[in-house]
Design an enzyme around this catalytic site. Structure first.
Site, PDB file in Angstrom:
ATOM      1  N   ASN A  69      49.329  22.919  26.599  1.00 35.48           N
ATOM      2  CA  ASN A  69      49.820  24.279  26.809  1.00 35.48           C
ATOM      3  C   ASN A  69      51.332  24.308  26.881  1.00 35.48           C
ATOM      4  OD1 ASN A  69      51.047  25.290  29.581  1.00 35.48           O
ATOM      5  ND2 ASN A  69      49.684  23.582  30.085  1.00 35.48           N
ATOM      6  N   CYS A 128      57.437  20.713  35.391  1.00 33.51           N
ATOM      7  CA  CYS A 128      56.964  21.385  34.178  1.00 33.51           C
ATOM      8  C   CYS A 128      57.641  20.712  32.977  1.00 33.51           C
ATOM      9  CB  CYS A 128      57.318  22.864  34.221  1.00 33.51           C
ATOM     10  SG  CYS A 128      56.820  23.713  32.729  1.00 33.51           S
ATOM     11  N   GLY A 241      42.628  16.519  35.531  1.00 31.27           N
ATOM     12  CA  GLY A 241      41.298  16.189  35.004  1.00 31.27           C
ATOM     13  C   GLY A 241      40.149  16.228  35.999  1.00 31.27           C
TER      14      GLY A 241
HETATM   15  C1  LIG Z   1      47.656  26.742  31.157  1.00 32.11           C
HETATM   16  C2  LIG Z   1      48.335  25.925  32.208  1.00 32.11           C
HETATM   17  C3  LIG Z   1      49.424  26.464  32.900  1.00 32.11           C
HETATM   18  C4  LIG Z   1      50.087  25.710  33.873  1.00 32.11           C
HETATM   19  N1  LIG Z   1      51.132  26.254  34.571  1.00 32.11           N
HETATM   20  C5  LIG Z   1      51.718  25.539  35.576  1.00 32.11           C
HETATM   21  C6  LIG Z   1      52.735  26.113  36.398  1.00 32.11           C
HETATM   22  O1  LIG Z   1      53.126  27.276  36.240  1.00 32.11           O
HETATM   23  N2  LIG Z   1      53.280  25.342  37.373  1.00 32.11           N
HETATM   24  C7  LIG Z   1      52.869  24.050  37.615  1.00 32.11           C
HETATM   25  O2  LIG Z   1      53.375  23.408  38.531  1.00 32.11           O
HETATM   26  N3  LIG Z   1      51.873  23.502  36.869  1.00 32.11           N
HETATM   27  C8  LIG Z   1      51.302  24.207  35.860  1.00 32.11           C
HETATM   28  N4  LIG Z   1      50.295  23.630  35.117  1.00 32.11           N
HETATM   29  C9  LIG Z   1      49.861  22.258  35.407  1.00 32.11           C
HETATM   30  C10 LIG Z   1      48.640  22.246  36.311  1.00 32.11           C
HETATM   31  O3  LIG Z   1      48.914  22.854  37.545  1.00 32.11           O
HETATM   32  C11 LIG Z   1      48.116  20.828  36.516  1.00 32.11           C
HETATM   33  O4  LIG Z   1      49.125  20.058  37.134  1.00 32.11           O
HETATM   34  C12 LIG Z   1      47.706  20.145  35.228  1.00 32.11           C
HETATM   35  O5  LIG Z   1      47.110  21.060  34.347  1.00 32.11           O
HETATM   36  C13 LIG Z   1      46.734  18.982  35.457  1.00 32.11           C
HETATM   37  O6  LIG Z   1      45.539  19.417  36.054  1.00 32.11           O
HETATM   38  P1  LIG Z   1      44.184  19.725  35.238  1.00 32.11           P
HETATM   39  O7  LIG Z   1      43.899  18.541  34.380  1.00 32.11           O
HETATM   40  O8  LIG Z   1      43.147  19.999  36.275  1.00 32.11           O
HETATM   41  O9  LIG Z   1      44.478  20.932  34.407  1.00 32.11           O
HETATM   42  C14 LIG Z   1      49.648  24.381  34.137  1.00 32.11           C
HETATM   43  C15 LIG Z   1      48.549  23.859  33.436  1.00 32.11           C
HETATM   44  C16 LIG Z   1      47.891  24.603  32.474  1.00 32.11           C
HETATM   45  C17 LIG Z   1      46.717  24.010  31.739  1.00 32.11           C
END
Ligand SMILES: Cc1cc2nc3c(=O)[nH]c(=O)nc-3n(C[C@H](O)[C@H](O)[C@H](O)COP(=O)(O)O)c2cc1C
Ligand SMILES: Cc1cc2nc3c(=O)[nH]c(=O)nc-3n(C[C@H](O)[C@H](O)[C@H](O)COP(=O)(O)OP(=O)(O)OC[C@H]3O[C@@H](n4cnc5c(N)ncnc54)[C@H](O)[C@@H]3O)c2cc1C
Ligand code: FES
Lengths: 302, 276
Positions: A69, A128, A241
Site C-alpha cells: 500500500n 511509514c 501478519g
Molecule cells: C492500508 C494500510 C494503511 C496503513 N497506514 C498506516 C498509518 O497510517 N500509520 C502507521 O503507523 N501504519 C500504517 N500501516 C501499517 C500497519 O499499521 C501495520 O504496521 C502493517 O500493516 C503490518 O501489520 P499487518 O501485517 O497486520 O497489516 C498501514 C498498513 C496498511 C495495510
C-alpha cells in the site's frame, strides 16, 4: 477460563488485540466499525498537522502474500481527532492516537493536541516507508529520534508508544527511544516494496513504491519483537501478519504483550475475526495449560 | 502430554491462510464498442485466474498513467475468462479509457463487494445511465442460473440517443426490455420514476434498481409506503470508492455501519430507508 487481560504501559486492555493504524480509524464511522469488531482499544490512522488527501488510487495492491500500500498518510488533520476519540470512548474503549510529524516540533504540537482531545495513549509513527518527509525519513539519525522522543515526553503525561519498522538500526533505535522514556514500542511497520505489472511495464501503485504488510512480513515482525524483547525486556506491541491464534501466540511468545491487526481485517472482511481469534487462543491456552496470557509473553526466550 | 499435543496438532489444521478474497491481475483490452451517445462497452481478457464475479460486484480498474477507478462488471464470459464493463466518460480517467484501442494492457483487482442475488421467480431490473452495467450482469447471471426466472428490464436515460444498442444486448438475457426517455421513440416518456409509477410492481418477487442517487431516492419514496413491496426492493448504490477493500473509510454509507465496498454495493431498500 484463562485470563486474557493485559496491562501495557499503564493501560489495561481486556484482551491483547488492537487494530493496526491505517485501517479505518480516521473518522467516527470507521471507529464504530472497529469497535463492533471487538478490538480492546482503537488505534487511529496517523494524524498530521494539516489534512492530507494522500495519493491517487491505486493505493493498494492485493498480493498472494499480503498487500502493498501507499496511501500517503491521508487523514483529516489533527483538528478532527477529537471526534474519533469521542467515538471510541462512547464504546468504552481506550484510544491510541497515532501521530506523524516532519520534525520534533511537529510531534510535540501533535502530541499536545491529541492529549488535549482526550487520547489515552500516543503512538509516534516513525516508520511509514512511503511518504517523503514523514516516517522513516525523519528517523534517519540518532539525534532526530532522541529529539522527537524527548520533545513529546516533555509535553504529555499520557503513555507514549513509538512505532518502528525493521532496519539494521532497530536495536539502536529502540535503545534511544527507551532511554528517552518512551513507554512501549510498536513493532513493526510495513517494509518498503514495489510491484510492477509486466504487461503494462510500470509499477502499479500511483506512488510507484509502498509498504508491504501481511504474511510476507510476519517472520520479520516476530524476529524484531524477539530481538528487542531479548535486549530490553520492555513493553512491546507486535504487528505484522497476525491473522489467527497461531500468529498471535508467536508474537506473544517472542515478547509482545499486545498485538495489532491490519491486513487480516481487510483480507478476510470477517466481522467475527477478533472473536474467532480469541476463542481459538483460549482453546490453545487450555490445551497447553496456560492460565494467564502474561505467561505467554516472552515464553520463547531462553 | 501426548494426548494434549495431539489435540493441539489437530487444532493446528484449522489455522487459516491469509489469502485475500480478491486478487490483482493484468488485463488486455480486446474489444471496444460505442453503445450509445454516452456509453461504451469494453471487453477485457483477464490474464490470470482470479475467480468469477457475482452481481453486482465491481473491480478497481487501473488505467496506467491515470487512476484506478471503480467499475461494475457488466458481463462475464467464464469460458474465456473475459469481462466487459460499460463506461460513461465523465472525467479524465474515463475519457482517456474510452479513447484506448484493443491490444492495450491495464490492471485491476477484484472482484470487490458482496455478491447479492435475491431469489425469486419474477424479476424487475431497473437501470439508469451507467447504472445499466450491474443490471446487465444481473440479467446475464439470473438468465444463466435461474432458467424458470422471468426478467423484465426498464432502462432509462434523458435522451433517446443515450439508449443506443443497450436493448439489443440485453434482449439475450431477459423476457422484456422497455426503454424510458423524454422522446416519443422510447416505450415510456419521462423519467424512470414516471415509468415506475405506471408499472404494477406487485407482479414482481424481486425489484433491483441501479442508477444515480436521485433515482434511488425517488424510487425509495414510492416503495416505502408498502412494507411488503419494500422487502422485495434492492438498491445498487454508488459512492466514492478509493481503496475498494475496506480500510480507507471513504465509501461509508452515512448513518449506517456499512461500507459500500465491503457490504455493498447492493443493499435491501429497507436498510437504506433513513439513509438515502
Ligand atoms: C492500508 C494500510 C494503511 C496503513 N497506514 C498506516 C498509518 O497510517 N500509520 C502507521 O503507523 N501504519 C500504517 N500501516 C501499517 C500497519 O499499521 C501495520 O504496521 C502493517 O500493516 C503490518 O501489520 P499487518 O501485517 O497486520 O497489516 C498501514 C498498513 C496498511 C495495510
Ligand atoms: C461501485 C461503483 C461502480 C461503478 N461502476 C461504473 C460503471 O460500471 N460504469 C461507469 O461509467 N462508472 C461507474 N462508476 C463511476 C466511476 O467510477 C466514475 O465515473 C469514475 O471514477 C470517474 O473518474 P474520472 O477520472 O473519469 O472522473 P472524475 O473527474 O474523477 O469524476 C467525475 C465524476 O465521477 C465521480 N467519481 C470520481 N471518482 C469516483 C470514484 N472513485 N468512485 C465513485 N465516483 C467517482 C465524481 O463524483 C464525479 O461526479 C462506478 C462507481 C462505483 C463506486
Ligand atoms: S473504498 Fe475504502 S473503505 Fe470502501
Amino acid at each position: 477460563m484463562a485470563n486474557l487481560q493485559i496491562r501495557i504501559s499503564g493501560i489495561n486492555l481486556v484482551h491483547p488485540l488492537l487494530n493496526a493504524s491505517g485501517i479505518l480509524g480516521s473518522n467516527k464511522e470507521g471507529v464504530n466499525l472497529l469497535a463492533l469488531m471487538g478490538f480492546s482499544g482503537i488505534v487511529t490512522k496517523t494524524f498530521t498537522k494539516k489534512p492530507r488527501k494522500g495519493y491517487d488510487p491505486p493505493i493498494i495492491i492485493p498480493l498472494e502474500y499480503g498487500f502493498l500500500n501507499a496511501v500517503g498518510l491521508a487523514n483529516p488533520g489533527i483538528d478532527k481527532v477529537k471526534e474519533v476519540i469521542e467515538a471510541a470512548h462512547e464504546h468504552g474503549l481506550p484510544v491510541i492516537v497515532s501521530i506523524g510529524g516532519q520534525n520534533p516540533d511537529d510531534f510535540a504540537y501533535l502530541a499536545g493536541k491529541a492529549e488535549e482531545a482526550g487520547a489515552d495513549v500516543l503512538e509516534l509513527n516513525m516508520s511509514c516507508p512511503h511518504t517523503p518527509g514523514y516516517g522513516i525519513d525523519i528517523t534517519t539519525t540518532d539525534k532526530l529520534l532522541k529529539e522527537i522522543a524527548s520533545s513529546v515526553k516533555s509535553v504529555v503525561k499520557i503513555p507514549v508508544w513509538a512505532k518502528l519498522g525493521y532496519s539494521k538500526r532497530l536495536i539502536k533505535e529502540a535503545e534511544i527511544l527507551l532511554s528517552e522514556g518512551i513507554d512501549a514500542l510498536v513493532l513493526i511497520n510495513t517494509l518498503p516494496g514495489m510491484v510492477i505489472d509486466v504487461y503494462v511495464g510500470k509499477p502499479i501503485l500511483s506512488n510507484k513504491y509502498g509498504g508491504l504488510s501481511g504474511p510476507a512480513i510476519h517472520p520479520v515482525a516476530v524476529y524484531s519483537v524477539y530481538r528487542v524483547y531479548q535486549e530490553f525486556r520492555c513493553d512491546i506491541i507486535g504487528v505484522g501478519g497476525v491473522h489467527d491464534w497461531k500468529t498471535l501466540v508467536e508474537m506473544l511468545m517472542a515478547g509482545a504483550r499486545a498485538v495489532q491487526i491490519g491486513t487480516a481485517i481487510i483480507s478476510f472482511n470477517d466481522k467475527l475475526l477478533v472473536k474467532r481469534i480469541l476463542e481459538d487462543l483460549l482453546k490453545y491456552m487450555e490445551e497447553r495449560g496456560f492460565k494467564d496470557i502474561n505467561e505467554l509473553v516472552g515464553y520463547a526466550l531462553d | 502430554m501426548v494426548k494434549k499435543l495431539k489435540n493441539t496438532l489437530q487444532y493446528n489444521a484449522i489455522s487459516q491462510r491469509l489469502i485475500p478474497r480478491y486478487k490483482y491481475t493484468s488485463l488486455k483490452l480486446i474489444d471496444k464498442e460505442k453503445l450509445s451517445q454516452t456509453l461504451y462497452l469494453m471487453r477485457f481478457k483477464v490474464l490470470e485466474n482470479i475467480g468469477k464475479p457475482f452481481p453486482p460486484q465491481f473491480i478497481m480498474l487501473w488505467v496506467p498513467g491515470y487512476e484506478a477507478i471503480p467499475m461494475s462488471v457488466a458481463l462475464f464470459d467464464e469460458d474465456n475468462n473475459a469481462l466487459s464493463i460499460v463506461v460513461k466518460p465523465v472525467g479524465p480517467t474515463t475519457n482517456y479509457l474510452v479513447s484506448l484501442e484493443p491490444g492495450i494492457f491495464m490492471g485491476m483487482y477484484g472482484y470487490l463487494g458482496k455478491p447479492c442475488i435475491p431469489h425469486g421467480k419474477k424479476y424487475l431490473l431497473i437501470g439508469g445511465g451507467s447504472g445499466i452495467a450491474p443490471i446487465m450482469h444481473y440479467a446475464q447471471y439470473i438468465s444463466n442460473h435461474n432458467e424458470s426466472g422471468i426478467i423484465d428490464i426498464l432502462y432509462g436515460c434523458w435522451k433517446y440517443e443515450e439508449i443506443g444498442k443497450i436493448p439489443l444486448i440485453l434482449q439475450n438475457y431477459c423476457s422484456t426490455i422497455k426503454t424510458v426517455c423524454f422522446s416519443d421513440h422510447c416505450d415510456y416518456q419521462g423519467t424512470l420514476i414516471d415509468a415506475l409509477i405506471k408499472t404494477d410492481l406487485k407482479l414482481y418477487d424481486i425489484i433491483i434498481i441501479a442508477g444515480p442517487p436521485g433515482l434511488l431516492e425517488n424510487a425509495l419514496k414510492i416503495v416505502k409506503m408498502d412494507e411488503d413491496l419494500l422487502a422485495r426492493v434492492f438498491l445498487v448504490v454508488e459512492s466514492m470508492v478509493k481503496c475498494g477493500v475496506g480500510f480507507c473509510g471513504e465509501c461509508i454509507i452515512k448513518g449506517t455501519n456499512k461500507l459500500l465496498c465491503v457490504d455493498g454495493p447492493c443493499f435491501p431498500a429497507k436498510e437504506l430507508l433513513y439513509v438515502i
